[in-house]
Design a protein around this motif. Structure first.
Motif, PDB file in Angstrom:
ATOM      1  N   LEU A   1     -73.106  -8.558 -15.800  1.00  0.00           N
ATOM      2  CA  LEU A   1     -72.656  -7.850 -17.016  1.00  0.00           C
ATOM      3  C   LEU A   1     -73.588  -6.680 -17.331  1.00  0.00           C
ATOM      4  O   LEU A   1     -73.134  -5.601 -17.747  1.00  0.00           O
ATOM      5  N   PHE A   2     -74.879  -6.881 -17.096  1.00  0.00           N
ATOM      6  CA  PHE A   2     -75.839  -5.799 -17.378  1.00  0.00           C
ATOM      7  C   PHE A   2     -75.596  -4.600 -16.456  1.00  0.00           C
ATOM      8  O   PHE A   2     -75.801  -3.455 -16.858  1.00  0.00           O
ATOM      9  N   PHE A   3     -75.162  -4.902 -15.226  1.00  0.00           N
ATOM     10  CA  PHE A   3     -74.878  -3.800 -14.296  1.00  0.00           C
ATOM     11  C   PHE A   3     -73.700  -2.982 -14.810  1.00  0.00           C
ATOM     12  O   PHE A   3     -73.716  -1.749 -14.800  1.00  0.00           O
ATOM     13  N   LYS A   4     -72.682  -3.695 -15.306  1.00  0.00           N
ATOM     14  CA  LYS A   4     -71.491  -3.008 -15.826  1.00  0.00           C
ATOM     15  C   LYS A   4     -71.859  -2.142 -17.041  1.00  0.00           C
ATOM     16  O   LYS A   4     -71.418  -0.997 -17.162  1.00  0.00           O
ATOM     17  N   ILE A   5     -72.678  -2.716 -17.932  1.00  0.00           N
ATOM     18  CA  ILE A   5     -73.111  -1.942 -19.113  1.00  0.00           C
ATOM     19  C   ILE A   5     -73.903  -0.724 -18.636  1.00  0.00           C
ATOM     20  O   ILE A   5     -73.714   0.388 -19.120  1.00  0.00           O
ATOM     21  N   HIS A   6     -74.766  -0.975 -17.658  1.00  0.00           N
ATOM     22  CA  HIS A   6     -75.655   0.085 -17.164  1.00  0.00           C
ATOM     23  C   HIS A   6     -74.879   1.291 -16.641  1.00  0.00           C
ATOM     24  O   HIS A   6     -75.051   2.416 -17.108  1.00  0.00           O
ATOM     25  N   TYR A   7     -73.987   1.053 -15.672  1.00  0.00           N
ATOM     26  CA  TYR A   7     -73.327   2.229 -15.074  1.00  0.00           C
ATOM     27  C   TYR A   7     -72.330   2.859 -16.041  1.00  0.00           C
ATOM     28  O   TYR A   7     -72.155   4.080 -16.045  1.00  0.00           O
ATOM     29  N   SER A   8     -71.686   2.022 -16.888  1.00  0.00           N
ATOM     30  CA  SER A   8     -70.711   2.596 -17.834  1.00  0.00           C
ATOM     31  C   SER A   8     -71.411   3.522 -18.825  1.00  0.00           C
ATOM     32  O   SER A   8     -70.967   4.648 -19.073  1.00  0.00           O
ATOM     33  N   PHE A   9     -72.485   3.029 -19.413  1.00  0.00           N
ATOM     34  CA  PHE A   9     -73.193   3.837 -20.422  1.00  0.00           C
ATOM     35  C   PHE A   9     -73.927   5.020 -19.790  1.00  0.00           C
ATOM     36  O   PHE A   9     -74.055   6.068 -20.411  1.00  0.00           O
ATOM     37  N   MET A  10     -74.423   4.831 -18.565  1.00  0.00           N
ATOM     38  CA  MET A  10     -75.141   5.928 -17.910  1.00  0.00           C
ATOM     39  C   MET A  10     -74.185   7.064 -17.561  1.00  0.00           C
ATOM     40  O   MET A  10     -74.458   8.233 -17.858  1.00  0.00           O
ATOM     41  N   LEU A  11     -73.051   6.715 -16.931  1.00  0.00           N
ATOM     42  CA  LEU A  11     -72.155   7.772 -16.452  1.00  0.00           C
ATOM     43  C   LEU A  11     -71.247   8.291 -17.566  1.00  0.00           C
ATOM     44  O   LEU A  11     -71.273   9.471 -17.904  1.00  0.00           O
ATOM     45  N   TRP A  12     -70.449   7.401 -18.156  1.00  0.00           N
ATOM     46  CA  TRP A  12     -69.507   7.861 -19.188  1.00  0.00           C
ATOM     47  C   TRP A  12     -70.229   8.240 -20.483  1.00  0.00           C
ATOM     48  O   TRP A  12     -69.834   9.179 -21.169  1.00  0.00           O
ATOM     49  N   GLY A  13     -71.260   7.471 -20.815  1.00  0.00           N
ATOM     50  CA  GLY A  13     -71.934   7.699 -22.094  1.00  0.00           C
ATOM     51  C   GLY A  13     -72.915   8.848 -22.037  1.00  0.00           C
ATOM     52  O   GLY A  13     -72.707   9.887 -22.671  1.00  0.00           O
ATOM     53  N   TRP A  14     -73.978   8.667 -21.271  1.00  0.00           N
ATOM     54  CA  TRP A  14     -75.051   9.673 -21.237  1.00  0.00           C
ATOM     55  C   TRP A  14     -74.605  10.968 -20.566  1.00  0.00           C
ATOM     56  O   TRP A  14     -74.588  12.029 -21.193  1.00  0.00           O
ATOM     57  N   ILE A  15     -74.196  10.883 -19.289  1.00  0.00           N
ATOM     58  CA  ILE A  15     -73.887  12.120 -18.562  1.00  0.00           C
ATOM     59  C   ILE A  15     -72.594  12.757 -19.085  1.00  0.00           C
ATOM     60  O   ILE A  15     -72.577  13.937 -19.460  1.00  0.00           O
ATOM     61  N   GLY A  16     -71.535  11.962 -19.132  1.00  0.00           N
ATOM     62  CA  GLY A  16     -70.251  12.499 -19.623  1.00  0.00           C
ATOM     63  C   GLY A  16     -70.366  12.961 -21.069  1.00  0.00           C
ATOM     64  O   GLY A  16     -69.881  14.032 -21.436  1.00  0.00           O
ATOM     65  N   GLY A  17     -71.038  12.153 -21.880  1.00  0.00           N
ATOM     66  CA  GLY A  17     -71.176  12.472 -23.308  1.00  0.00           C
ATOM     67  C   GLY A  17     -71.983  13.745 -23.528  1.00  0.00           C
ATOM     68  O   GLY A  17     -71.636  14.576 -24.377  1.00  0.00           O
ATOM     69  N   LEU A  18     -73.054  13.903 -22.758  1.00  0.00           N
ATOM     70  CA  LEU A  18     -73.895  15.093 -22.939  1.00  0.00           C
ATOM     71  C   LEU A  18     -73.169  16.350 -22.449  1.00  0.00           C
ATOM     72  O   LEU A  18     -73.220  17.403 -23.113  1.00  0.00           O
ATOM     73  N   ILE A  19     -72.475  16.232 -21.328  1.00  0.00           N
ATOM     74  CA  ILE A  19     -71.730  17.400 -20.828  1.00  0.00           C
ATOM     75  C   ILE A  19     -70.650  17.792 -21.839  1.00  0.00           C
ATOM     76  O   ILE A  19     -70.446  18.981 -22.122  1.00  0.00           O
ATOM     77  N   ALA A  20     -69.981  16.794 -22.417  1.00  0.00           N
ATOM     78  CA  ALA A  20     -68.958  17.105 -23.429  1.00  0.00           C
ATOM     79  C   ALA A  20     -69.604  17.802 -24.628  1.00  0.00           C
ATOM     80  O   ALA A  20     -69.074  18.798 -25.137  1.00  0.00           O
ATOM     81  N   SER A  21     -70.768  17.307 -25.073  1.00  0.00           N
ATOM     82  CA  SER A  21     -71.458  17.933 -26.219  1.00  0.00           C
ATOM     83  C   SER A  21     -71.732  19.404 -25.926  1.00  0.00           C
ATOM     84  O   SER A  21     -71.483  20.266 -26.768  1.00  0.00           O
ATOM     85  N   VAL A  22     -72.252  19.654 -24.732  1.00  0.00           N
ATOM     86  CA  VAL A  22     -72.597  21.037 -24.361  1.00  0.00           C
ATOM     87  C   VAL A  22     -71.325  21.887 -24.314  1.00  0.00           C
ATOM     88  O   VAL A  22     -71.290  23.011 -24.815  1.00  0.00           O
ATOM     89  N   SER A  23     -70.268  21.306 -23.741  1.00  0.00           N
ATOM     90  CA  SER A  23     -69.031  22.094 -23.623  1.00  0.00           C
ATOM     91  C   SER A  23     -68.461  22.440 -25.000  1.00  0.00           C
ATOM     92  O   SER A  23     -67.932  23.538 -25.187  1.00  0.00           O
ATOM     93  N   PHE A  24     -68.572  21.526 -25.959  1.00  0.00           N
ATOM     94  CA  PHE A  24     -68.055  21.827 -27.305  1.00  0.00           C
ATOM     95  C   PHE A  24     -68.750  23.061 -27.880  1.00  0.00           C
ATOM     96  O   PHE A  24     -68.204  23.773 -28.709  1.00  0.00           O
ATOM     97  N   GLN A  25     -69.986  23.298 -27.432  1.00  0.00           N
ATOM     98  CA  GLN A  25     -70.743  24.439 -27.933  1.00  0.00           C
ATOM     99  C   GLN A  25     -70.520  25.689 -27.083  1.00  0.00           C
ATOM    100  O   GLN A  25     -70.324  26.772 -27.622  1.00  0.00           O
TER     101      GLN A  25
END
Lengths: 88, 391
Positions: free
Chosen positions: B168-192
């Motif tokens: 379960l920790f692996f699933k949390i890890h890759y989901s939050f790392m890719l969709w959350g951190w990387i995807g989320g940060l790129i989306a934030s930058v794109s909004f600007q």
């Protein structure tokens, strides 16, 4: 008008207003270069300078909106400033 | 504005250090791919983390040192004194961590992971210390805050997975790392930046303001079960985001001479693919397309930010007729990275048909990484040349 008021009220002379002045000077220099390129009919150069100018202005606007204006809101009275601007 | 350099901006050294190191990591990743290809070994964790940590994480922290003061008015005082120790900690821990995977040495891996976790937590806390008191006037700032939260969750869960081996920790890890951190940060930058840099219509306000909250809830929802419907909301959200970004870029009013918008368009196409593979549970295809997605965005943005900052700092020092963005990295050199990266993306499906074809993708990666490294280091070299000449 705004910058001296801000500096006088806060005592911050080397802060955001200094940054804004420096970037205004950079923008003026780019406009001069664009004028020269236009006169010399150097189309590519004109657009190349325009590209740098555009990014400069966009990030400049961000700094104004995110840094300078909130600081002005904190330290200055808007109605007083607007009145002074109208009296200019 | 205390703590900024003499010409009133975060020092160029920070971006130069972080971005050039990230480029070196991307180059080394391609060499690792070559090494593993000839060894006929698929060391997926090593390859994925060399991209996610070495390339993306280091790039993103470097970019945040630059963006936080400008976008969020979160001015980090004495930035160089903070950026350098974080950089050294990230660099050392990343090398040890990746070394653990390369040498298949559990102790080294755990030691590296511990240091990496501490480095990331320190960096995140430093940035949140300056960012959290700032009101989110624009969606990007709220996005930054959420992205840091996602990174913390991803880091801690990754460490827990490594020590407890609980899936379960692996699933949390890759989901939050890719969709959350990387995807989320790129989306934030794109909004600007999409609207500002490419003169497009803005993102729909409601969508941009609520994007990261939705990512958060849909991430949690995706953890509740393993079947298709649990992953669907997160995928749909990113599909809507990618299609909106493509639509906005196609509506751009600006005559574009450079390749950044093309990198964004390509990145969004890859994000669409990643979202589709994710929802259908094709994990390897999802990973590959997601890595290509963020690589595309980083390639584009890096070749835009570095030359602009070189011009900005030289001009700020009073250099008359300082070299412009296009003179520092000419569009044709950007084009080489774009078309070689595009060919790399197109070559990957063939590699799935025959693994021998992988060598083509690897060589294309090696070539793109070399040109990127040349472009970024060359830009920094131009800056140093003028500084050494006393401007």
């Amino acid at each position: 008008m705004l910058f001296p008021e801000f500096e006088g009220r806060t005592g911050i002379f080397m802060g955001p207003t200094q940054v804004m002045r420096m970037e205004h000077a950079q923008a003026r220099e780019l406009i001069e270069r664009m004028e020269r390129a236009l006169e010399e009919k150097k189309e590519k150069e004109f657009f190349a300078i325009g590209d740098t100018f555009m990014i400069l202005i966009q990030q400049h606007n961000l700094k104004e909106e995110q840094i300078l204006y909130p600081m002005c809101d904190q330290h200055l009275d808007p109605s007083e400033i607007v009145q002074k601007m109208e009296n200019l | 504005m205390r703590g900024l350099s003499v010409h009133q901006a975060p020092p160029l050294q920070i971006i130069a250090l972080y971005f050039s190191t990230a480029c070196v990591f991307w180059f080394l990743s391609s060499l690792l791919e070559l090494f593993l290809f000839f060894k006929r070994e698929l060391n997926l964790p090593l390859l994925v983390y060399s991209h996610v940590v070495g390339f993306a994480l280091i790039t993103m922290f470097g970019a945040l040192f630059q963006m936080l003061p400008v976008v969020a008015s979160a001015v980090i005082s004495e930035p160089l004194k903070k950026a350098i120790p974080i950089y050294l900690a990230l660099l050392l821990s990343s090398l040890l961590f990746l070394g653990g995977f390369l040498l298949k040495n559990e102790n080294l891996l755990l030691f590296g992971a511990t240091l990496l976790m501490l480095s990331i937590i320190s960096a995140v806390f430093l940035m949140l210390y300056y960012l959290l008191p700032k009101k989110s006037f624009v969606p990007a700032v709220r996005g930054f805050k959420f992205s840091f939260l996602f990174l913390l969750v991803a880091t801690l869960s990754g460490y827990l997975f490594l020590t407890l081996k609980e899936p379960l920790f692996f699933k949390i890890h890759y989901s939050f790392m890719l969709w959350g951190w990387i995807g989320g940060l790129i989306a934030s930058v794109s909004f600007q930046v999409i609207e500002l840099f490419y003169t497009t219509p803005p993102y729909p306000k409601f969508f941009a303001w609520h994007f990261h909250i939705l990512v958060f809830f849909f991430l949690l929802f995706s953890l509740l079960g393993a079947s298709f419907p649990y992953r669907l909301p997160l995928s749909i959200l990113y599909i809507v985001y990618a299609l909106t970004t493509v639509y906005l870029l196609l509506k751009s009013k600006r005559r574009v001479l450079e390749y950044t918008p093309k990198f964004w368009l390509l990145g969004m196409g890859l994000l669409l693919l990643a979202s589709i593979f994710f929802v259908f549970g094709e994990f390897l295809a999802f990973l590959v397309s997601f890595v290509l997605f963020f690589s595309s965005i980083i390639l584009g943005m890096m070749q835009r930010i570095v030359p602009f900052l070189v011009w900005f700092h030289l001009s700020g020092f009073g250099l008359k007729d300082a070299p412009l963005i296009f003179e520092i990295i000419p569009p044709r050199r950007q084009a080489i990275t774009f078309y070689s990266f595009l060919t790399l993306c197109l070559s990957i499906p063939f590699a799935l048909i025959s693994t021998d074809f992988l060598i083509v993708s690897i060589i294309l990666h090696l070539f793109t990484a070399s040109v990127l490294l040349f472009n970024v280091l060359g830009s920094i070299g131009i800056y140093l040349k003028y500084v050494k000449q006393g401007l």
